[in-house]
Design an enzyme around this catalytic site. Structure first.
Site, PDB file in Angstrom:
ATOM      1  N   ASP A  69       7.575  33.682  39.534  1.00 11.28           N
ATOM      2  CA  ASP A  69       7.552  32.646  38.551  1.00 11.28           C
ATOM      3  C   ASP A  69       7.937  31.105  39.319  1.00 11.28           C
ATOM      4  OD1 ASP A  69       7.421  34.469  36.386  1.00 11.28           O
ATOM      5  OD2 ASP A  69       9.848  34.713  36.583  1.00 11.28           O
ATOM      6  N   TYR A  97      15.986  40.681  45.703  1.00  9.41           N
ATOM      7  CA  TYR A  97      16.181  39.167  45.034  1.00  9.41           C
ATOM      8  C   TYR A  97      17.567  38.750  44.929  1.00  9.41           C
ATOM      9  CZ  TYR A  97      11.550  39.888  42.700  1.00  9.41           C
ATOM     10  OH  TYR A  97      10.433  40.186  42.220  1.00  9.41           O
ATOM     11  N   TYR A 201      11.521  42.732  35.405  1.00  6.02           N
ATOM     12  CA  TYR A 201      11.759  41.319  35.287  1.00  6.02           C
ATOM     13  C   TYR A 201      13.407  40.924  35.425  1.00  6.02           C
ATOM     14  CZ  TYR A 201       7.128  41.060  33.592  1.00  6.02           C
ATOM     15  OH  TYR A 201       5.811  40.960  33.435  1.00  6.02           O
ATOM     16  N   LEU A 222      16.380  31.582  41.656  1.00  8.70           N
ATOM     17  CA  LEU A 222      15.781  32.892  41.753  1.00  8.70           C
ATOM     18  C   LEU A 222      15.077  32.821  43.138  1.00  8.70           C
ATOM     19  CD1 LEU A 222      15.020  35.765  40.966  1.00  8.70           C
ATOM     20  CD2 LEU A 222      13.058  35.014  39.443  1.00  8.70           C
TER      21      LEU A 222
END
EC number: 5.4.99.25
Length: 327
Positions: A69, A97, A201, A222
Site C-alpha cells: 500500500d 511486517y 491484509y 506499516l
C-alpha cells in the site's frame, strides 16, 4: 494558408518527435536479468515506484510481486528480464511486517492515508487485553478484503469502486498468521510484528483488533521487513540507487545491486547437465532422467559454464513435468 502551413509543420514535428522517441527508447532500453529487493518509500504506489526503477535501470522488462500500500515501506521484490519467469515461485511465500496502530479512530482505508469515519473513547485498555485478542488472530483465520485494495471485481480494482462510493460485497478468505506479537503499547498506540501468508491484509487485522477493543484502530506505520528467505539487510532504497547513478554514471554499478535469479532456489537440489541436453530442453524435446527416483524440483546447472540455466520438475519416474529456462 499561413496558419495551415504552421499546423502542418507542428504536426510533422510532433510526429517526428514521437517516432524519434520510440526508436531511441527501443535502442536505449537494456536486457538485464536479476532481482532487486527495493526498500519501497512511503507515499508511492507499488506500480509507480516500479516504473521509476525500471526507467532508472533503463530496463526493457520488469515486474514485481507482493503489492505494498502507499502507506507501507519495505521489501518490494522487483524482477528484471528473465527473472520475471520465476517470480511466481515467491507468490505464495510468507511475509513479515512491523506495524504501528492508533486506537480510538477508524478510517475508510483502515490506515492514516484515509478519512476518519468514526471516533470513539479508549476505555481502560490494558496490555493483557490486547495480547489476549492477538491470540485470536494466530493460526488459520478468515478475513474480508478491505474495499480500499487492489483486489479486482469484474476486472476493476476495489479501491476504484470505493472512491466512487460503491460498496461491493466480498467473501471472507482463508489466510494463515504464523505469529502475531505485541511489541509496545501506550494509551493511544500499539506496535506489532506479524508473520503471515500470502493474501493477508494486515490493515484488516488491525481494524478487527480495534473493533474487539470497542474503540476502533487504524494503521499509522506499516513496514515489510522480510519475504521468503530475503532479509531486511538485503534491501536497498531508491535514494541510494539514484546516488549510485549520479556518482558513477554507470549502469553496471546499478546492476551490481541485483541478486541473481538462482537466489530464489538456493535450497533446491542441483542437477548438472551439458549444453547439448540444455539445447534439447530449450527445443521442447522431452527427456527422461532415469537415475532420479524422487519427485522434486531441481535447479539446473550447466556442466560447461557452471552457471544457473533454469529449473526442472522431475517426477518419481524420471520424467520432466515442467521446465523453465533462462535465455
Amino acid at each position: 494558408m499561413i496558419y495551415l502551413i504552421i499546423i502542418l509543420l507542428k504536426f510533422q514535428k510532433n510526429l517526428y518527435d514521437l517516432l524519434y522517441s520510440v526508436i531511441i527508447k527501443e535502442d536505449y532500453l537494456r536486457n538485464i536479468n536479476g532481482i532487486l529487493l527495493l526498500d519501497k518509500p512511503i507515499g508511492l504506489s507499488s506500480n509507480l515506484i516500479l516504473q521509476k526503477i525500471k526507467k532508472l535501470f533503463k530496463a526493457k522488462k520488469a515486474g514485481y510481486i507482493g503489492t505494498l500500500d502507499p502507506i507501507a515501506s519495505g521489501m518490494l521484490p522487483i524482477f528484471f528480464g528473465d527473472a520475471t519467469k520465476f517470480s511466481d515461485y515467491l507468490l505464495n511465500t510468507n511475509k513479515w511486517y512491523k506495524i504501528k496502530a492508533k486506537l480510538g479512530e477508524k478510517t475508510n482505508t483502515l490506515d492514516s492515508f484515509g478519512k476518519i469515519i468514526c471516533i470513539r473513547p479508549i476505555l481502560n485498555i490494558k496490555k493483557l487485553n490486547i495480547e489476549k485478542i492477538l491470540s485470536e488472530f494466530q493460526g488459520e483465520i478468515y478475513q474480508k478484503p478491505p474495499m480500499f485494495s487492489s483486489l479486482k471485481h469484474l476486472g476493476k480494482p476495489l479501491y476504484k469502486y470505493a472512491r466512487q462510493g460503491i460498496y461491493i460485497p466480498r467473501e471472507k478468505r482463508k489466510v494463515y498468521v504464523h505469529y502475531i506479537k505485541l511489541l509496545s503499547f501506550s494509551k493511544k498506540y500499539f506496535s506489532l510484528t506479524i508473520k503471515c501468508s500470502k493474501g493477508t491484509y494486515v490493515r484488516s487485522i488491525v481494524d478487527d483488533i480495534g473493533e474487539k477493543l470497542f474503540c476502533g484502530a487504524h494503521i499509522v506505520k506499516l513496514r515489510r521487513t522480510k519475504l521468503f528467505n530475503y532479509k531486511e539487510s538485503h534491501m536497498i532504497d531508491s535514494n541510494k540507487l539514484y546516488n549510485i547513478k549520479k556518482k558513477f554514471n554507470d549502469l553496471k554499478k546499478l546492476d551490481e545491486c541485483l541478486l541473481p535469479i538462482e537466489s530464489i532456489f538456493k535450497k533446491l537440489p542441483i542437477i548438472v547437465v551439458n549444453d547439448d541436453i540444455i539445447n534439447r530442453l530449450r527445443n521442447g524435446i522431452k527427456l527422461n532422467f532415469w537415475k532420479i527416483k524422487k519427485n522434486n524440483l531441481f535447479k539446473i546447472i550447466s556442466k560447461d559454464t557452471k552457471k544457473f540455466v533454469g529449473i526442472i520438475d522431475i517426477n518419481k519416474y524420471g520424467r520432466a513435468n515442467s521446465i523453465k529456462l533462462i535465455k
